[in-house]
Scaffold this motif. Structure first.
Motif, PDB file in Angstrom:
ATOM      1  N   ALA A  25     -12.896  -4.552   5.404  1.00  0.00           N
ATOM      2  CA  ALA A  25     -11.653  -3.951   5.900  1.00  0.00           C
ATOM      3  C   ALA A  25     -10.535  -4.324   4.926  1.00  0.00           C
ATOM      4  N   ILE A  26     -10.046  -3.320   4.199  1.00  0.00           N
ATOM      5  CA  ILE A  26      -9.041  -3.589   3.162  1.00  0.00           C
ATOM      6  C   ILE A  26      -7.786  -2.757   3.439  1.00  0.00           C
ATOM      7  N   VAL A  27      -6.643  -3.408   3.362  1.00  0.00           N
ATOM      8  CA  VAL A  27      -5.357  -2.696   3.386  1.00  0.00           C
ATOM      9  C   VAL A  27      -4.679  -2.966   2.057  1.00  0.00           C
ATOM     10  N   ARG A  28      -4.316  -1.897   1.374  1.00  0.00           N
ATOM     11  CA  ARG A  28      -3.487  -2.073   0.176  1.00  0.00           C
ATOM     12  C   ARG A  28      -2.026  -1.944   0.576  1.00  0.00           C
ATOM     13  N   ALA A  29      -1.240  -2.898   0.142  1.00  0.00           N
ATOM     14  CA  ALA A  29       0.179  -2.906   0.488  1.00  0.00           C
ATOM     15  C   ALA A  29       0.995  -2.955  -0.785  1.00  0.00           C
ATOM     16  N   MET A  30       2.014  -2.152  -0.857  1.00  0.00           N
ATOM     17  CA  MET A  30       2.908  -2.182  -2.018  1.00  0.00           C
ATOM     18  C   MET A  30       4.330  -2.499  -1.543  1.00  0.00           C
ATOM     19  N   PRO A  31       4.668  -3.793  -1.538  1.00  0.00           N
ATOM     20  CA  PRO A  31       6.040  -4.162  -1.166  1.00  0.00           C
ATOM     21  C   PRO A  31       6.964  -4.002  -2.384  1.00  0.00           C
ATOM     22  N   ASN A  32       8.225  -4.306  -2.205  1.00  0.00           N
ATOM     23  CA  ASN A  32       9.124  -4.304  -3.371  1.00  0.00           C
ATOM     24  C   ASN A  32       9.997  -5.556  -3.355  1.00  0.00           C
ATOM     25  N   ALA A  33      10.751  -5.726  -4.436  1.00  0.00           N
ATOM     26  CA  ALA A  33      11.447  -7.006  -4.635  1.00  0.00           C
ATOM     27  C   ALA A  33      12.384  -7.390  -3.483  1.00  0.00           C
ATOM     28  N   PRO A  34      13.105  -6.468  -2.842  1.00  0.00           N
ATOM     29  CA  PRO A  34      13.986  -6.895  -1.741  1.00  0.00           C
ATOM     30  C   PRO A  34      13.228  -7.505  -0.561  1.00  0.00           C
ATOM     31  N   ALA A  35      11.900  -7.444  -0.581  1.00  0.00           N
ATOM     32  CA  ALA A  35      11.102  -8.157   0.431  1.00  0.00           C
ATOM     33  C   ALA A  35      11.465  -9.634   0.432  1.00  0.00           C
ATOM     34  N   LEU A  36      11.893 -10.139  -0.712  1.00  0.00           N
ATOM     35  CA  LEU A  36      12.258 -11.549  -0.809  1.00  0.00           C
ATOM     36  C   LEU A  36      13.445 -11.874   0.089  1.00  0.00           C
ATOM     37  N   LEU A  37      14.250 -10.854   0.439  1.00  0.00           N
ATOM     38  CA  LEU A  37      15.402 -11.029   1.344  1.00  0.00           C
ATOM     39  C   LEU A  37      15.097 -10.494   2.747  1.00  0.00           C
ATOM     40  N   GLY A  38      13.856 -10.069   2.971  1.00  0.00           N
ATOM     41  CA  GLY A  38      13.530  -9.416   4.241  1.00  0.00           C
ATOM     42  C   GLY A  38      14.055  -7.998   4.304  1.00  0.00           C
ATOM     43  N   ALA A  39      14.484  -7.459   3.150  1.00  0.00           N
ATOM     44  CA  ALA A  39      15.079  -6.116   3.105  1.00  0.00           C
ATOM     45  C   ALA A  39      14.239  -5.175   2.251  1.00  0.00           C
ATOM     46  N   GLY A  40      12.930  -5.447   2.212  1.00  0.00           N
ATOM     47  CA  GLY A  40      12.042  -4.617   1.399  1.00  0.00           C
ATOM     48  C   GLY A  40      11.573  -3.393   2.141  1.00  0.00           C
ATOM     49  N   VAL A  41      10.726  -2.622   1.458  1.00  0.00           N
ATOM     50  CA  VAL A  41       9.981  -1.562   2.121  1.00  0.00           C
ATOM     51  C   VAL A  41       8.593  -1.588   1.497  1.00  0.00           C
ATOM     52  N   THR A  42       7.586  -1.452   2.357  1.00  0.00           N
ATOM     53  CA  THR A  42       6.199  -1.574   1.907  1.00  0.00           C
ATOM     54  C   THR A  42       5.422  -0.324   2.255  1.00  0.00           C
ATOM     55  N   GLY A  43       4.727   0.233   1.266  1.00  0.00           N
ATOM     56  CA  GLY A  43       3.781   1.316   1.517  1.00  0.00           C
ATOM     57  C   GLY A  43       2.424   0.704   1.823  1.00  0.00           C
ATOM     58  N   LEU A  44       1.726   1.246   2.828  1.00  0.00           N
ATOM     59  CA  LEU A  44       0.441   0.690   3.266  1.00  0.00           C
ATOM     60  C   LEU A  44      -0.624   1.776   3.286  1.00  0.00           C
ATOM     61  N   TYR A  45      -1.839   1.386   2.865  1.00  0.00           N
ATOM     62  CA  TYR A  45      -3.001   2.277   2.974  1.00  0.00           C
ATOM     63  C   TYR A  45      -4.172   1.469   3.512  1.00  0.00           C
ATOM     64  N   ALA A  46      -4.883   2.004   4.494  1.00  0.00           N
ATOM     65  CA  ALA A  46      -6.030   1.298   5.081  1.00  0.00           C
ATOM     66  C   ALA A  46      -7.317   2.053   4.784  1.00  0.00           C
ATOM     67  N   THR A  47      -8.375   1.299   4.440  1.00  0.00           N
ATOM     68  CA  THR A  47      -9.690   1.921   4.295  1.00  0.00           C
ATOM     69  C   THR A  47     -10.259   2.231   5.683  1.00  0.00           C
ATOM     70  N   ASP A  48     -11.358   3.022   5.692  1.00  0.00           N
ATOM     71  CA  ASP A  48     -11.934   3.442   6.979  1.00  0.00           C
ATOM     72  C   ASP A  48     -12.407   2.269   7.818  1.00  0.00           C
ATOM     73  N   ALA A  49     -12.730   1.154   7.163  1.00  0.00           N
ATOM     74  CA  ALA A  49     -13.264   0.000   7.905  1.00  0.00           C
ATOM     75  C   ALA A  49     -12.188  -0.751   8.685  1.00  0.00           C
ATOM     76  N   VAL A  50     -10.922  -0.367   8.510  1.00  0.00           N
ATOM     77  CA  VAL A  50      -9.822  -1.080   9.191  1.00  0.00           C
ATOM     78  C   VAL A  50      -9.610  -0.439  10.563  1.00  0.00           C
ATOM     79  N   ASP A  51      -9.854  -1.204  11.621  1.00  0.00           N
ATOM     80  CA  ASP A  51      -9.684  -0.639  12.962  1.00  0.00           C
ATOM     81  C   ASP A  51      -8.199  -0.715  13.393  1.00  0.00           C
ATOM     82  N   ALA A  52      -7.912  -0.174  14.561  1.00  0.00           N
ATOM     83  CA  ALA A  52      -6.510  -0.069  14.998  1.00  0.00           C
ATOM     84  C   ALA A  52      -5.846  -1.433  15.109  1.00  0.00           C
TER      85      ALA A  52
END
Ligand SMILES: NC(=O)c1ccc[n+]([C@@H]2O[C@H](COP(=O)([O-])OP(=O)(O)OC[C@H]3O[C@@H](n4cnc5c(N)ncnc54)[C@H](OP(=O)(O)O)[C@@H]3O)[C@@H](O)[C@H]2O)c1
Length: 292
Positions: free
Chosen positions: A134-161
């Protein structure tokens, strides 16, 4: 779909009663891991459920002192038995890290959340020993360091709800989250929001230089530009209006803003931005091939 917060629990009681099953193991304790760990602890996740593997003693000790999390030098001992792994090392070393973790992956079938740029789920799966982890790829960005980031997420089929919700809650500690349903779109996320803060800094540099050229003192120029970007970003998020509507609303026909916008449009700003973002996406794909 954008989530600004998520109140689901990040850790779960063990099915077998063991203390570690709900643990989150960070492999790599650098900048991004620090940002996410800080967000988790600030949101009330028990530090005792967070383990960080980090080879640099000073970095490790600083994380333990600041957040009270468990720290170890070696990845396998952090990962062993943890329900969620966060792969937060540089892409260049990720293959070796995953190969060393393959026995632990087979033993505990974790949810693997990778924040490494340009490493595909197929590569991760292969390096972790195959099967269908079960793999999730996450792409955060630098403002994550301030809690003000935005992250793109993709889950493989093996990742359940449930695992999907855990991954989302994990990254929500660093800001907003957006799911994509095609892994190829992670390259687009990287090109837009991953690299995006640098585009905004470039715009800020150009506006600050222009402000000085118009005679404003450097401090005044910097304050005017930074707060203009902050205020405009808040209007985009908080007004519920799209960017074009907001732009039209602040652009009176024949006025000062219209004079500037005409210059941007004559210079091909839309095409320039589209070309720049496309080059970033192509570069993300090329980096993935280099790390294969
Ligand atoms: N920074 C961003 O804006 C951003 C945005 C999106 C995605 N990312 C991704 O996030 C990941 C981490 O980036 P970062 O900026 O946090 O990098 P970083 O500060 O260099 O952190 C990586 C950490 O992992 C450690 N490490 C190396 N090998 C290890 C091993 N075998 N086991 C455990 N830890 C190990 C490194 O130690 P050493 O210093 O000794 O190597 C370093 O402290 C990268 O894959 C990057 O692509 C970053």
């Amino acid at each position: 779909m954008v989530q600004h917060s998520d109140t689901r629990p990040l850790t779960h009681p063990s099915h077998d009663g063991g203390a570690s099953a709900g643990a989150i193991a960070f492999i790599g304790g650098g900048n991004m891991a620090r940002g996410i760990v800080g967000g988790l602890v600030a949101r009330g996740v028990a530090p005792s459920t967070i383990r960080v593997a980090e080879p640099v003693a000073d970095v490790r000790e600083a994380l333990a002192a600041e957040f009270g999390v468990q720290v170890v030098a070696d990845a396998a001992s952090a990962a062993s038995g943890a329900a969620t792994w966060v792969l937060a090392v540089k892409p260049q070393v990720l293959r070796g890290v995953c190969e060393a973790l393959a026995p632990a992956a087979a033993a505990c079938a974790p949810l693997v959340v990778s924040i490494a740029a340009g490493i595909s789920s197929a590569q991760l799966s292969r390096w972790l020993g195959g099967g269908a982890p079960a793999i999730v790829r996450a792409m955060p960005n630098a403002p994550a360091l301030l809690g003000a980031g935005v992250t793109g997420l993709y889950a493989t089929d093996a990742v359940d709800a449930d695992a999907r919700a855990r991954a989302q809650a994990l990254l929500a500690s660093a800001g907003a989250t957006v799911w994509v349903d095609d892994e190829a779109l992670i390259d687009a996320v990287t090109a837009v929001s991953g690299s995006g803060p640098a585009y905004v800094f470039l715009l800020a540099e150009a506006m600050q230089a222009a402000a000085r050229a118009e005679g404003l003192a450097p401090n005044a120029a910097d304050t005017l530009v930074a707060h203009t970007l902050l205020g405009a970003a808040r209007m985009l998020i908080e007004s519920g209006e799209d960017a074009a509507t907001l732009r039209r609303r602040v652009t009176s026909p024949g006025g000062t803003t219209a004079a500037a916008i005409a210059v941007f449009e004559a210079g091909g700003l839309h095409k320039l931005v589209a070309d720049a973002v496309h080059q970033a996406a192509l570069r993300g794909r090329a980096l993935a091939a280099d790390n294969d």
